[in-house]
Write a protein that holds these residues in place. Structure first.
Motif, mmCIF file in Angstrom:
data_model
loop_
_atom_site.group_PDB
_atom_site.id
_atom_site.type_symbol
_atom_site.label_atom_id
_atom_site.label_comp_id
_atom_site.label_asym_id
_atom_site.label_seq_id
_atom_site.Cartn_x
_atom_site.Cartn_y
_atom_site.Cartn_z
ATOM 1 N N LEU A 177 0.998 -1.114 0.039
ATOM 2 C CA LEU A 177 0.008 -0.001 -0.009
ATOM 3 C C LEU A 177 0.854 1.223 -0.027
ATOM 4 C CD1 LEU A 177 -2.702 -1.162 2.952
ATOM 5 C CD2 LEU A 177 -2.748 -1.422 0.291
ATOM 6 N N ASP A 178 0.392 2.243 -0.818
ATOM 7 C CA ASP A 178 1.400 3.506 -0.712
ATOM 8 C C ASP A 178 1.153 4.227 0.322
ATOM 9 O OD1 ASP A 178 2.481 2.663 -3.515
ATOM 10 O OD2 ASP A 178 0.947 3.907 -4.419
ATOM 11 N N MET A 179 2.097 4.939 0.920
ATOM 12 C CA MET A 179 1.884 5.615 1.840
ATOM 13 C C MET A 179 1.276 6.876 1.692
ATOM 14 S SD MET A 179 3.485 4.797 4.898
ATOM 15 C CE MET A 179 4.515 5.867 5.771
ATOM 16 N N THR A 180 1.488 7.503 0.587
ATOM 17 C CA THR A 180 0.554 8.746 0.057
ATOM 18 C C THR A 180 -0.878 8.203 0.024
ATOM 19 O OG1 THR A 180 0.777 8.011 -2.256
ATOM 20 C CG2 THR A 180 2.342 9.630 -1.463
ATOM 21 N N GLU A 181 -1.476 6.986 -0.087
ATOM 22 C CA GLU A 181 -2.773 6.763 -0.077
ATOM 23 C C GLU A 181 -3.268 6.550 1.407
ATOM 24 O OE1 GLU A 181 -4.906 7.315 -2.457
ATOM 25 O OE2 GLU A 181 -3.115 7.760 -3.650
ATOM 26 N N ILE A 182 -2.377 5.910 2.198
ATOM 27 C CA ILE A 182 -2.761 5.730 3.552
ATOM 28 C C ILE A 182 -3.018 7.212 4.134
ATOM 29 C CG2 ILE A 182 -1.749 4.957 5.756
ATOM 30 C CD1 ILE A 182 -0.423 2.483 4.326
ATOM 31 N N TYR A 183 -2.134 7.988 3.745
ATOM 32 C CA TYR A 183 -2.230 9.270 4.607
ATOM 33 C C TYR A 183 -2.789 10.239 3.699
ATOM 34 C CZ TYR A 183 0.732 7.819 8.265
ATOM 35 O OH TYR A 183 1.092 7.011 9.372
ATOM 36 N N ARG A 184 -3.389 9.916 2.807
ATOM 37 C CA ARG A 184 -4.291 10.909 1.824
ATOM 38 C C ARG A 184 -5.165 12.087 2.512
ATOM 39 N NH1 ARG A 184 -5.403 11.858 -3.325
ATOM 40 N NH2 ARG A 184 -4.333 10.001 -3.944
ATOM 41 N N ASN A 185 -4.960 13.324 2.186
ATOM 42 C CA ASN A 185 -5.642 14.526 3.017
ATOM 43 C C ASN A 185 -5.525 14.669 4.545
ATOM 44 O OD1 ASN A 185 -6.711 15.028 0.467
ATOM 45 N ND2 ASN A 185 -8.279 13.727 0.440
ATOM 46 N N VAL A 186 -4.627 13.820 5.035
ATOM 47 C CA VAL A 186 -4.274 13.913 6.558
ATOM 48 C C VAL A 186 -3.631 15.350 6.739
ATOM 49 C CG1 VAL A 186 -3.215 12.967 8.293
ATOM 50 C CG2 VAL A 186 -4.458 11.211 6.838
ATOM 51 N N ALA A 187 -4.122 15.894 7.557
ATOM 52 C CA ALA A 187 -3.473 17.466 8.169
ATOM 53 C C ALA A 187 -2.746 17.061 9.379
ATOM 54 C CB ALA A 187 -4.490 18.416 8.186
ATOM 55 N N PHE A 188 -1.432 16.952 9.388
ATOM 56 C CA PHE A 188 -0.509 16.959 10.450
ATOM 57 C C PHE A 188 -0.801 18.116 11.329
ATOM 58 C CE2 PHE A 188 1.425 13.462 7.699
ATOM 59 C CZ PHE A 188 1.108 12.506 8.560
ATOM 60 N N LYS A 189 -0.606 17.838 12.729
ATOM 61 C CA LYS A 189 -0.481 19.099 13.422
ATOM 62 C C LYS A 189 0.886 19.800 13.490
ATOM 63 C CE LYS A 189 -3.447 16.979 16.869
ATOM 64 N NZ LYS A 189 -3.651 16.557 18.493
ATOM 65 N N LYS A 190 1.070 20.896 13.398
ATOM 66 C CA LYS A 190 2.523 21.338 13.473
ATOM 67 C C LYS A 190 3.054 21.379 14.660
ATOM 68 C CE LYS A 190 1.450 24.448 9.660
ATOM 69 N NZ LYS A 190 1.497 25.646 9.009
ATOM 70 N N LYS A 191 4.413 20.885 14.951
ATOM 71 C CA LYS A 191 5.166 20.842 16.256
ATOM 72 C C LYS A 191 5.455 22.325 16.573
ATOM 73 C CE LYS A 191 5.927 16.046 15.452
ATOM 74 N NZ LYS A 191 6.752 14.958 15.586
ATOM 75 N N THR A 192 5.432 22.565 17.654
ATOM 76 C CA THR A 192 5.684 23.710 18.338
ATOM 77 C C THR A 192 6.932 23.746 19.276
ATOM 78 O OG1 THR A 192 4.311 23.407 20.299
ATOM 79 C CG2 THR A 192 3.508 24.669 18.559
#
Length: 192
Positions: A177-192
């Motif tokens: 499975l492609d990682m780009t598809e597993i994580y499609r449209n996932v918005a990661f939190k910005k680390k501070t």
């Protein structure tokens, strides 16, 4: 997992669970309410299910969402993996057909509140399922997927993928499975 609500029998747990509005885990007489997941958690699980289903079209395997309860017979834990794959005939605890006994692969999408449990005690329970060939842990904080595959000597081999453009090989199913598809449209939190 949160604090136990009360001690009950497995029969009473199943009767209650089959009419409940929310899901709970059960272990050794205790019922544990399950917290709801984040948007990323839900999206990653849905993406995985969609991609796995596509990749398995020519195989005798089916992909199930977190609505399918799994019982680990050796330990007595009743739980709801984020995704479950079964190859071959489904085996259920009873005629209700809602408590699976023979998963081939289970998936947990990790969150801050469940990661330690999912990696530790829950994975230890999963490893006691004789039909289980692979455990997949997916981070929702960054692109990181870990696959634990049962070996012939009954040990487990871990492989991981962190590259956003890489692929995850599910060895027990002979698919990738492609990682780009597993994580499609996932918005990661910005680390501070």
């Amino acid at each position: 997992m949160t604090r136990a609500l009360k001690t009950i029998s497995p029969t009473d747990y199943l009767a209650r669970e089959r009419t409940a509005d929310s899901k709970s885990e059960y272990f050794q007489g205790e019922v544990f309410a399950m917290a709801g997941g984040s948007a990323n958690h839900s999206l990653i699980a849905a993406n995985f299910i969609g991609e796995a289903r596509q990749a398995l079209k020519a195989k005798p395997c089916d992909v199930y969402s977190s609505d399918l309860r799994v019982k680990i017979q050796a330990s007595g834990l009743y739980t709801y993996p984020d995704a479950t794959i079964v190859c071959g005939e489904l085996q259920f605890e009873d005629d209700a057909g809602d408590t699976l006994l023979n998963p081939t692969l289970v998936v947990e999408v990790l969150s801050d509140s469940t990661e330690q449990y999912d990696r530790g005690r829950k994975s230890n329970h999963y490893r006691q399922i004789s039909s289980l060939r692979e455990i997949v842990l997916i981070s929702q904080e960054t692109t990181h997927v870990e696959c634990f595959v049962r070996q012939k000597a009954d040990g487990w081999l871990m492989t991981e993928q962190k590259l956003p453009t890489g692929s995850v090989t599910l060895q027990s199913l002979s698919i990738s499975l492609d990682m780009t598809e597993i994580y499609r449209n996932v918005a990661f939190k910005k680390k501070t």
